[in-house]
Enzyme design. Structure first.
Site, PDB file in Angstrom:
ATOM      1  N   ARG A 266      -2.189 -31.625   8.099  1.00 40.94           N
ATOM      2  CA  ARG A 266      -3.081 -31.059   8.516  1.00 40.94           C
ATOM      3  C   ARG A 266      -3.630 -30.991   9.963  1.00 40.94           C
ATOM      4  O   ARG A 266      -4.721 -31.250  10.538  1.00 40.94           O
ATOM      5  CB  ARG A 266      -4.537 -31.612   7.727  1.00 40.94           C
ATOM      6  CG  ARG A 266      -4.376 -31.510   6.234  1.00 40.94           C
ATOM      7  CD  ARG A 266      -4.659 -30.472   5.618  1.00 40.94           C
ATOM      8  NE  ARG A 266      -5.963 -29.651   5.902  1.00 40.94           N
ATOM      9  CZ  ARG A 266      -6.085 -28.582   5.567  1.00 40.94           C
ATOM     10  NH1 ARG A 266      -5.277 -27.673   4.893  1.00 40.94           N
ATOM     11  NH2 ARG A 266      -7.135 -28.142   5.879  1.00 40.94           N
ATOM     12  N   GLN A 267      -2.521 -31.066  10.834  1.00 39.92           N
ATOM     13  CA  GLN A 267      -2.366 -31.226  12.371  1.00 39.92           C
ATOM     14  C   GLN A 267      -2.195 -29.945  13.136  1.00 39.92           C
ATOM     15  O   GLN A 267      -1.884 -30.179  14.152  1.00 39.92           O
ATOM     16  CB  GLN A 267      -1.929 -32.576  12.831  1.00 39.92           C
ATOM     17  CG  GLN A 267      -2.619 -33.694  12.370  1.00 39.92           C
ATOM     18  CD  GLN A 267      -1.754 -34.830  12.651  1.00 39.92           C
ATOM     19  OE1 GLN A 267      -1.220 -35.011  13.525  1.00 39.92           O
ATOM     20  NE2 GLN A 267      -1.872 -36.081  11.832  1.00 39.92           N
ATOM     21  N   GLY A 268      -1.585 -29.110  12.298  1.00 41.72           N
ATOM     22  CA  GLY A 268      -1.037 -28.008  12.716  1.00 41.72           C
ATOM     23  C   GLY A 268       0.458 -27.948  13.046  1.00 41.72           C
ATOM     24  O   GLY A 268       0.830 -26.943  13.654  1.00 41.72           O
TER      25      GLY A 268
ATOM     26  N   CYS B 103       8.446 -28.471   5.517  1.00 45.15           N
ATOM     27  CA  CYS B 103       7.816 -29.970   5.069  1.00 45.15           C
ATOM     28  C   CYS B 103       7.361 -30.737   6.279  1.00 45.15           C
ATOM     29  O   CYS B 103       8.060 -30.907   7.221  1.00 45.15           O
ATOM     30  CB  CYS B 103       8.582 -30.535   4.213  1.00 45.15           C
ATOM     31  SG  CYS B 103      10.372 -30.911   4.904  1.00 45.15           S
ATOM     32  N   VAL B 104       6.253 -31.325   6.077  1.00 40.49           N
ATOM     33  CA  VAL B 104       5.405 -32.348   6.983  1.00 40.49           C
ATOM     34  C   VAL B 104       5.218 -33.458   6.474  1.00 40.49           C
ATOM     35  O   VAL B 104       4.761 -33.602   5.285  1.00 40.49           O
ATOM     36  CB  VAL B 104       4.421 -31.524   7.694  1.00 40.49           C
ATOM     37  CG1 VAL B 104       3.622 -32.486   8.431  1.00 40.49           C
ATOM     38  CG2 VAL B 104       4.668 -30.292   8.361  1.00 40.49           C
TER      39      VAL B 104
ATOM     40  N   ASN C 135       1.378 -23.457  -5.599  1.00 34.63           N
ATOM     41  CA  ASN C 135       1.177 -24.213  -4.425  1.00 34.63           C
ATOM     42  C   ASN C 135       0.215 -23.216  -3.312  1.00 34.63           C
ATOM     43  O   ASN C 135       0.518 -22.592  -2.630  1.00 34.63           O
ATOM     44  CB  ASN C 135       2.411 -24.330  -3.565  1.00 34.63           C
ATOM     45  CG  ASN C 135       2.575 -25.399  -2.640  1.00 34.63           C
ATOM     46  OD1 ASN C 135       1.306 -25.361  -2.075  1.00 34.63           O
ATOM     47  ND2 ASN C 135       3.479 -26.047  -2.094  1.00 34.63           N
TER      48      ASN C 135
ATOM     49  N   TYR D  67       0.698 -19.739   4.767  1.00 30.03           N
ATOM     50  CA  TYR D  67       1.638 -18.641   5.171  1.00 30.03           C
ATOM     51  C   TYR D  67       0.791 -17.330   5.554  1.00 30.03           C
ATOM     52  O   TYR D  67       1.357 -16.406   6.157  1.00 30.03           O
ATOM     53  CB  TYR D  67       2.681 -18.377   3.947  1.00 30.03           C
ATOM     54  CG  TYR D  67       3.716 -19.376   3.770  1.00 30.03           C
ATOM     55  CD1 TYR D  67       4.251 -20.060   4.785  1.00 30.03           C
ATOM     56  CD2 TYR D  67       4.123 -20.085   2.618  1.00 30.03           C
ATOM     57  CE1 TYR D  67       5.183 -21.017   4.600  1.00 30.03           C
ATOM     58  CE2 TYR D  67       4.895 -21.000   2.322  1.00 30.03           C
ATOM     59  CZ  TYR D  67       5.468 -21.402   3.469  1.00 30.03           C
ATOM     60  OH  TYR D  67       6.516 -22.428   3.282  1.00 30.03           O
TER      61      TYR D  67
END
Length: 93
Positions: free
Chosen positions: A39-41, A32-33, A70, A77
């Site tokens: 959207r920054q890698g 999780c981010v 999802n 992935y």
């Protein structure tokens, strides 16, 4: 403890390795981010690191679960190289 942009998340490791022969495999969970950092890698880098760590430890296969709805995570992935395999059993109680 991980922190990013004043957000603190206490979570278990996101990669585990079963070191018992003959089926050495890794499992990636809880990627999780923070919304503000997406959207920054960052997730891609975490996945590349987890897979590289698994390979270093002699792992032959790495697994990850993703919800069928999802599509954003599925695309992530697949970009890393994961392939779809359909075998999941569920018991709802």
């Amino acid at each position: 403890m991980y922190s990013f942009v004043q957000e603190r998340v206490k979570a278990p490791r996101f990669c585990s390795i079963d070191r018992t022969a003959p089926s050495r495999y890794g499992y990636i969970a809880n990627v999780c981010v923070a919304k503000s950092a997406r959207r920054q890698g960052i997730a891609s880098n975490m996945l590349y690191y987890a897979v590289a760590s698994a390979k270093t430890n002699g792992v032959e296969q790495v697994f990850v679960h993703v919800d069928r709805n999802n599509t954003t995570a599925q695309n992530l992935y697949q970009k890393i190289g994961f392939e779809e395999q359909l075998f999941l059993l569920r018991l709802q109680t």
